[in-house]
Design a protein around this motif. Structure first.
Motif, PDB file in Angstrom:
ATOM      1  N   VAL A  45       0.841  -1.200   0.000  1.00  0.00           N
ATOM      2  CA  VAL A  45       0.000   0.000   0.000  1.00  0.00           C
ATOM      3  C   VAL A  45       0.878   1.253   0.000  1.00  0.00           C
ATOM      4  CG1 VAL A  45      -1.627   1.372   1.379  1.00  0.00           C
ATOM      5  CG2 VAL A  45      -2.019  -1.075   1.046  1.00  0.00           C
ATOM      6  N   ILE A  46       1.885   1.256   0.852  1.00  0.00           N
ATOM      7  CA  ILE A  46       2.807   2.403   0.900  1.00  0.00           C
ATOM      8  C   ILE A  46       3.478   2.585  -0.457  1.00  0.00           C
ATOM      9  CG2 ILE A  46       4.987   3.210   1.912  1.00  0.00           C
ATOM     10  CD1 ILE A  46       3.955   1.848   4.570  1.00  0.00           C
ATOM     11  N   GLY A  47       3.880   1.476  -1.070  1.00  0.00           N
ATOM     12  CA  GLY A  47       4.500   1.545  -2.396  1.00  0.00           C
ATOM     13  C   GLY A  47       3.542   1.988  -3.477  1.00  0.00           C
ATOM     14  N   ALA A  48       2.302   1.531  -3.404  1.00  0.00           N
ATOM     15  CA  ALA A  48       1.302   1.924  -4.405  1.00  0.00           C
ATOM     16  C   ALA A  48       0.969   3.410  -4.301  1.00  0.00           C
ATOM     17  CB  ALA A  48       0.037   1.081  -4.250  1.00  0.00           C
ATOM     18  N   MET A  49       1.083   3.944  -3.094  1.00  0.00           N
ATOM     19  CA  MET A  49       0.798   5.365  -2.886  1.00  0.00           C
ATOM     20  C   MET A  49       2.057   6.223  -3.015  1.00  0.00           C
ATOM     21  SD  MET A  49      -2.052   5.131   0.116  1.00  0.00           S
ATOM     22  CE  MET A  49      -2.574   6.836  -0.114  1.00  0.00           C
ATOM     23  N   GLY A  50       3.192   5.589  -3.251  1.00  0.00           N
ATOM     24  CA  GLY A  50       4.443   6.316  -3.449  1.00  0.00           C
ATOM     25  C   GLY A  50       4.921   7.045  -2.207  1.00  0.00           C
ATOM     26  N   GLN A  51       4.655   6.489  -1.034  1.00  0.00           N
ATOM     27  CA  GLN A  51       4.956   7.192   0.206  1.00  0.00           C
ATOM     28  C   GLN A  51       6.277   6.805   0.855  1.00  0.00           C
ATOM     29  OE1 GLN A  51       3.106   9.921   1.397  1.00  0.00           O
ATOM     30  NE2 GLN A  51       2.579   9.618  -0.751  1.00  0.00           N
ATOM     31  N   ASN A  52       7.077   5.975   0.207  1.00  0.00           N
ATOM     32  CA  ASN A  52       8.422   5.699   0.697  1.00  0.00           C
ATOM     33  C   ASN A  52       9.374   6.540  -0.148  1.00  0.00           C
ATOM     34  OD1 ASN A  52      11.048   4.685   1.095  1.00  0.00           O
ATOM     35  ND2 ASN A  52      10.258   2.672   1.655  1.00  0.00           N
ATOM     36  N   PRO A  53      10.016   7.566   0.447  1.00  0.00           N
ATOM     37  CA  PRO A  53      10.860   8.461  -0.341  1.00  0.00           C
ATOM     38  C   PRO A  53      12.005   7.757  -1.072  1.00  0.00           C
ATOM     39  CG  PRO A  53      10.626   9.267   1.931  1.00  0.00           C
ATOM     40  CD  PRO A  53       9.972   7.920   1.862  1.00  0.00           C
ATOM     41  N   ARG A  54      12.487   6.653  -0.513  1.00  0.00           N
ATOM     42  CA  ARG A  54      13.577   5.921  -1.176  1.00  0.00           C
ATOM     43  C   ARG A  54      13.095   5.110  -2.369  1.00  0.00           C
ATOM     44  NH1 ARG A  54      15.528   1.849   1.106  1.00  0.00           N
ATOM     45  NH2 ARG A  54      14.019   1.591   2.759  1.00  0.00           N
ATOM     46  N   LYS A  55      11.855   4.629  -2.311  1.00  0.00           N
ATOM     47  CA  LYS A  55      11.381   3.692  -3.333  1.00  0.00           C
ATOM     48  C   LYS A  55      10.371   4.301  -4.299  1.00  0.00           C
ATOM     49  CE  LYS A  55      12.011  -0.344  -0.358  1.00  0.00           C
ATOM     50  NZ  LYS A  55      11.339  -1.490   0.261  1.00  0.00           N
ATOM     51  N   GLY A  56       9.708   5.373  -3.892  1.00  0.00           N
ATOM     52  CA  GLY A  56       8.686   5.968  -4.755  1.00  0.00           C
ATOM     53  C   GLY A  56       7.528   5.015  -4.978  1.00  0.00           C
TER      54      GLY A  56
END
Length: 111
Positions: A45-56
């Motif tokens: 979910v965090i990845g789908a929302m682009g909320q990890n600054p390192r991974k986008g």
């Protein structure tokens, strides 16, 4: 289509045959596996929302769906490892949920 509980049974047997731990420990580890899979849902979910600054944007919503399916399968495997009559246990539980949440006294949509 393959019967879901047949597939779950086969997965559980495979896991049982793989481990040499006592039954209680095997079940405990399977229960902990549910939490591990739920963490993968959160990561997706965090990845789908682009909320990890390192991974986008590292995941898609289809990835999230797949991870949710993994949680469900892992829970079903845990249930059948706990109780060989898991399909009946689950069916009874679903009946209770339907009676509680969808029965006569359940909230109805305004209209």
């Amino acid at each position: 289509m393959t019967d879901t509980w047949q597939t779950i049974t086969r997965l559980a047997i495979r896991l049982e045959n793989h481990s040499t731990l006592p039954r209680e420990q095997r079940i405990l580890l399977q229960l902990l596996k549910i939490q591990e899979e739920a963490g993968e849902v959160a990561e997706a979910v965090i990845g789908a929302m682009g909320q990890n600054p390192r991974k986008g944007h590292s995941h898609t919503w289809e990835d999230v769906e797949a991870e949710v399916c993994d949680v469900i399968v892992t829970g079903m495997v845990a249930l059948i490892r706990m109780n060989p009559d898991a399909a009946a246990v689950f069916a009874r539980h679903m009946e209770r949920i339907a009676g509680r949440d969808l029965g006569e006294n359940a909230e109805r949509p305004a209209g």
